[in-house]
Design an enzyme around this catalytic site. Structure first.
Site, PDB file in Angstrom:
ATOM      1  N   HIS A   1      -2.680 -10.054  12.106  1.00  0.00           N
ATOM      2  CA  HIS A   1      -2.101  -8.813  11.570  1.00  0.00           C
ATOM      3  C   HIS A   1      -1.712  -7.934  12.772  1.00  0.00           C
ATOM      4  O   HIS A   1      -2.488  -7.782  13.712  1.00  0.00           O
ATOM      5  CB  HIS A   1      -3.134  -8.102  10.689  1.00  0.00           C
ATOM      6  CG  HIS A   1      -2.722  -6.707  10.335  1.00  0.00           C
ATOM      7  ND1 HIS A   1      -1.530  -6.428   9.705  1.00  0.00           N
ATOM      8  CD2 HIS A   1      -3.321  -5.504  10.547  1.00  0.00           C
ATOM      9  CE1 HIS A   1      -1.418  -5.116   9.532  1.00  0.00           C
ATOM     10  NE2 HIS A   1      -2.486  -4.534  10.046  1.00  0.00           N
TER      11      HIS A   1
ATOM     12  N   GLU B   1       0.854  -1.187   0.000  1.00  0.00           N
ATOM     13  CA  GLU B   1       0.000   0.000   0.000  1.00  0.00           C
ATOM     14  C   GLU B   1       0.895   1.242   0.000  1.00  0.00           C
ATOM     15  O   GLU B   1       0.477   2.327   0.385  1.00  0.00           O
ATOM     16  CB  GLU B   1      -0.976  -0.005   1.172  1.00  0.00           C
ATOM     17  CG  GLU B   1      -0.353  -0.147   2.532  1.00  0.00           C
ATOM     18  CD  GLU B   1      -1.395  -0.258   3.642  1.00  0.00           C
ATOM     19  OE1 GLU B   1      -2.161   0.690   3.836  1.00  0.00           O
ATOM     20  OE2 GLU B   1      -1.423  -1.313   4.312  1.00  0.00           O
TER      21      GLU B   1
ATOM     22  N   CYS C   1      -3.524  -3.396   4.200  1.00  0.00           N
ATOM     23  CA  CYS C   1      -2.607  -4.431   4.721  1.00  0.00           C
ATOM     24  C   CYS C   1      -2.974  -5.833   4.245  1.00  0.00           C
ATOM     25  O   CYS C   1      -2.257  -6.793   4.516  1.00  0.00           O
ATOM     26  CB  CYS C   1      -2.582  -4.392   6.243  1.00  0.00           C
ATOM     27  SG  CYS C   1      -2.166  -2.780   6.890  1.00  0.00           S
TER      28      CYS C   1
HETATM   29  N1  CAA Z   1       1.226   2.647  30.638  1.00  0.00           N
HETATM   30  C1  CAA Z   1       0.714   1.528  30.052  1.00  0.00           C
HETATM   31  N2  CAA Z   1      -0.305   1.574  29.144  1.00  0.00           N
HETATM   32  C2  CAA Z   1      -0.799   2.781  28.824  1.00  0.00           C
HETATM   33  C3  CAA Z   1      -0.303   3.974  29.410  1.00  0.00           C
HETATM   34  C4  CAA Z   1       0.763   3.879  30.358  1.00  0.00           C
HETATM   35  N3  CAA Z   1       1.290   4.959  30.929  1.00  0.00           N
HETATM   36  N4  CAA Z   1      -1.012   5.005  28.886  1.00  0.00           N
HETATM   37  C5  CAA Z   1      -1.906   4.474  28.014  1.00  0.00           C
HETATM   38  N5  CAA Z   1      -1.789   3.135  27.985  1.00  0.00           N
HETATM   39  C6  CAA Z   1      -2.518   2.173  27.186  1.00  0.00           C
HETATM   40  C7  CAA Z   1      -4.014   2.492  27.058  1.00  0.00           C
HETATM   41  O1  CAA Z   1      -4.747   2.010  28.164  1.00  0.00           O
HETATM   42  C8  CAA Z   1      -4.354   1.768  25.767  1.00  0.00           C
HETATM   43  O2  CAA Z   1      -4.500   0.375  26.009  1.00  0.00           O
HETATM   44  P1  CAA Z   1      -5.888  -0.352  25.671  1.00  0.00           P
HETATM   45  O3  CAA Z   1      -6.079  -0.180  24.174  1.00  0.00           O
HETATM   46  O4  CAA Z   1      -5.664  -1.770  26.066  1.00  0.00           O
HETATM   47  O5  CAA Z   1      -6.943   0.344  26.456  1.00  0.00           O
HETATM   48  C9  CAA Z   1      -3.087   1.913  24.922  1.00  0.00           C
HETATM   49  O6  CAA Z   1      -2.052   2.284  25.833  1.00  0.00           O
HETATM   50  C10 CAA Z   1      -3.199   2.992  23.862  1.00  0.00           C
HETATM   51  O7  CAA Z   1      -3.656   4.157  24.470  1.00  0.00           O
HETATM   52  P2  CAA Z   1      -4.714   5.100  23.750  1.00  0.00           P
HETATM   53  O8  CAA Z   1      -5.850   4.298  23.227  1.00  0.00           O
HETATM   54  O9  CAA Z   1      -5.014   6.246  24.643  1.00  0.00           O
HETATM   55  O10 CAA Z   1      -3.803   5.582  22.535  1.00  0.00           O
HETATM   56  P3  CAA Z   1      -4.102   6.659  21.447  1.00  0.00           P
HETATM   57  O11 CAA Z   1      -5.502   7.084  21.463  1.00  0.00           O
HETATM   58  O12 CAA Z   1      -3.069   7.719  21.576  1.00  0.00           O
HETATM   59  O13 CAA Z   1      -3.798   5.880  20.092  1.00  0.00           O
HETATM   60  C11 CAA Z   1      -4.257   4.233  18.419  1.00  0.00           C
HETATM   61  C12 CAA Z   1      -3.953   4.476  19.899  1.00  0.00           C
HETATM   62  C13 CAA Z   1      -5.681   4.691  18.123  1.00  0.00           C
HETATM   63  C14 CAA Z   1      -4.125   2.744  18.134  1.00  0.00           C
HETATM   64  C15 CAA Z   1      -3.264   5.028  17.537  1.00  0.00           C
HETATM   65  O14 CAA Z   1      -1.949   4.620  17.804  1.00  0.00           O
HETATM   66  C16 CAA Z   1      -3.521   4.903  16.056  1.00  0.00           C
HETATM   67  O15 CAA Z   1      -4.385   5.602  15.494  1.00  0.00           O
HETATM   68  N6  CAA Z   1      -2.762   4.004  15.345  1.00  0.00           N
HETATM   69  C17 CAA Z   1      -2.911   3.798  13.915  1.00  0.00           C
HETATM   70  C18 CAA Z   1      -4.156   3.005  13.570  1.00  0.00           C
HETATM   71  C19 CAA Z   1      -4.017   1.516  13.838  1.00  0.00           C
HETATM   72  O16 CAA Z   1      -2.951   0.975  13.933  1.00  0.00           O
HETATM   73  N7  CAA Z   1      -5.171   0.839  13.926  1.00  0.00           N
HETATM   74  C20 CAA Z   1      -5.191  -0.593  14.163  1.00  0.00           C
HETATM   75  C21 CAA Z   1      -6.391  -1.248  13.529  1.00  0.00           C
HETATM   76  S1  CAA Z   1      -6.421  -0.872  11.764  1.00  0.00           S
HETATM   77  C22 CAA Z   1      -5.250  -1.918  11.095  1.00  0.00           C
HETATM   78  O17 CAA Z   1      -4.827  -2.857  11.715  1.00  0.00           O
HETATM   79  C23 CAA Z   1      -4.729  -1.609   9.728  1.00  0.00           C
HETATM   80  C24 CAA Z   1      -3.391  -0.994   9.878  1.00  0.00           C
HETATM   81  O18 CAA Z   1      -2.373  -1.681   9.854  1.00  0.00           O
HETATM   82  C25 CAA Z   1      -3.296   0.457  10.050  1.00  0.00           C
END
Ligand code: CAA
Length: 432
Positions: free
Chosen positions: A265, A106, A138
């Site tokens: 994945h 991609e 992906c």
């Molecule tokens: N210590 C330990 N853990 C902590 C922490 C700390 N101090 N602070 C936060 N966390 C944990 C949270 O509890 C959370 O865990 P859970 O999901 O188990 O609840 C985790 O860390 C992430 O925290 P947030 O949800 O607050 O993180 P965020 O909102 O900043 O972003 C995300 C997370 C949405 C995945 C972001 O990284 C993102 O948008 N990533 C890209 C999209 C992606 O990868 N999507 C996956 C599905 S789509 C797919 O698979 C296709 C692809 O390849 C893209």
């Protein structure tokens, strides 16, 4: 796992699968694997320090410790060539054996010319070879792999092997929520009859598709856009759908049919953990049993991905390589599940059995060598590389050495290299 309903889909599959008449008659699957990563990586602790978040959020919360970062002379073509060359050399296979070459990506480098054509030329594959690129976020690599399995099962291969390469650079905007889930790399797979790593089950996949806007990259952007939390939900919904069809097609009435490991994945490790929890829930396991099952059945597959980050099309296959690298010996003859997800979305759940020869082959190939050759980048070096990405596709080839940020990083020998574009705007590569 119990499967109360033997569905119409299951009966249809047992009649129509090309291998189902005598499943033991032909073995088709992955004969060898190798991966490539850029020479630079950023430690997530260093990123967390600059972004002002606890390192634990990235390392435990997301399950990533390092992410690979591509340099100015590295792109999806060079990564693909690097992985494929390691594959052919390490597995002792000749380019002359390849009759099908599919690149899943991609991160295309051209709207028309596929990465597979560059790969074909730089590897010296035969001209009598079907060559193309597949795209579905992906899922593109899995589309290529399934195509190769069908090509062999149908008889079109006529004894030849397929080369499937998944190659991507995962980029999100600097300082966005997606930033810690970047990465870059390629996984190459040789698919053939009588494979030495994994026999795959042809015609017995569970699929799921829907039109969702969870992740996308408009034509004018280098960085992806994502509705992060929604994308997690879409992934889990797709898993539930694909797994439901797979279960209907694959009743595990016998202990030998049990999936002892599953690779998912891996956009980041925690996503695979969430996926496994969802599956355990479907199978009726309680939370404690699901956690224990995760440690045993999934964690070994996340060790390599946690050091590389998201490599999009290759992420599932890097997870499989991680599992085989760590446990192929004890898994000989055992059945493993594979779940592929591509945003947009398309998903597939399928399975295979690890071959008794797998452990010896992978150890002889020294598959984790690419990780030992890397250099840790400082945050300013990472930022300069990411900022320089914007010019990479239009950089004149002769200026590449001096103008590209990060060009001073030492290039290990025998790596393919992207120089920039010539006056006719053609991309220029060289393999040393
Ligand atoms: N210590 C330990 N853990 C902590 C922490 C700390 N101090 N602070 C936060 N966390 C944990 C949270 O509890 C959370 O865990 P859970 O999901 O188990 O609840 C985790 O860390 C992430 O925290 P947030 O949800 O607050 O993180 P965020 O909102 O900043 O972003 C995300 C997370 C949405 C995945 C972001 O990284 C993102 O948008 N990533 C890209 C999209 C992606 O990868 N999507 C996956 C599905 S789509 C797919 O698979 C296709 C692809 O390849 C893209």
């Amino acid at each position: 796992m119990t499967n109360p309903t033997r569905s119409a889909a299951q009966s249809a599959a047992s009649q129509s699968s090309p291998l189902s008449a005598d499943p033991s008659a032909r073995r088709i699957g992955i004969d060898a694997m190798a991966f490539a990563v850029p020479r630079g990586y950023l430690a997530l602790a260093d990123l967390a320090a600059v972004r002002g978040v606890p390192a634990a959020k990235y390392e435990q919360g997301l399950g990533v410790t390092q992410m690979a970062v591509a340099g100015p002379d590295e792109d999806p073509v060079t990564l693909a060539v690097d992985a494929a060359r390691q594959l052919l050399t390490g597995a002792g296979r000749s380019p002359a054996e390849i009759g099908l070459c599919i690149v899943g990506t991609e991160t295309a480098v051209d709207h028309s010319k596929p990465i597979a054509s560059y790969l074909h030329g730089l590897l010296g594959l035969p001209s009598a070879c079907r060559v193309f690129e597949t795209k579905h976020a992906c899922f593109g690599g899995t589309a290529g792999l399934q195509n190769a399995l069908d090509w062999i099962a149908s008889g079109s291969a006529r004894g030849r092997a397929a080369l499937i390469v998944c190659t991507d650079i995962a980029r999100y905007s600097l300082n966005s929520a997606g930033e810690p889930t970047q990465g870059a790399g390629a996984v190459a797979m040789l698919v053939s009859e009588n494979p030495r790593l994994v026999d795959l089950e042809v015609g017995r996949s569970g699929c799921f598709s829907a039109n969702v806007h969870d992740f996308w990259r408009p034509l004018y952007r280098k960085d992806a856009l994502v509705d992060g939390h929604f994308s997690v939900q879409c992934y889990l919904d797709a898993l539930s759908g694909a797994y439901a069809e797979w279960r209907a097609l694959n009743p595990d009435t016998d202990e030998a049919d049990r999936l002892v490991r599953t690779c998912y994945h891996v956009p980041y490790g925690k996503m695979a953990k969430k996926a496994h929890a969802r599956r355990c829930q479907i199978d009726g396991l309680d939370e404690a049993a699901a956690d224990a099952s995760y440690e045993r059945e999934v964690e070994p597959s996340l060790r390599l991905p946690s050091q590389v980050g998201n490599i999009y099309t290759g992420s599932l296959y890097l997870a499989l390589l991680s599992l085989l690298h760590h446990q192929a010996g004890e898994l000989a003859g055992k059945r493993v599940g594979l779940f592929s997800y591509g945003s947009g979305c398309a998903a597939e759940f399928f399975a295979g059995r690890v071959r008794p020869e797998a452990a010896a082959l992978l150890s002889a190939m020294d598959v984790t060598a690419p990780l030992r050759l890397r250099q840790r980048l400082s945050f300013p070096e990472y930022e300069a590389l990411r900022t320089g990405d914007a010019q990479a596709d239009q950089r004149p080839a002769e200026a590449a050495e001096t103008a590209a940020p990060g060009a001073a990083l030492k290039l290990p020998e025998l790596r393919p290299r992207y120089f920039g574009i010539d006056p006719q705007e053609r991309r220029i590569y060289a393999v040393q």
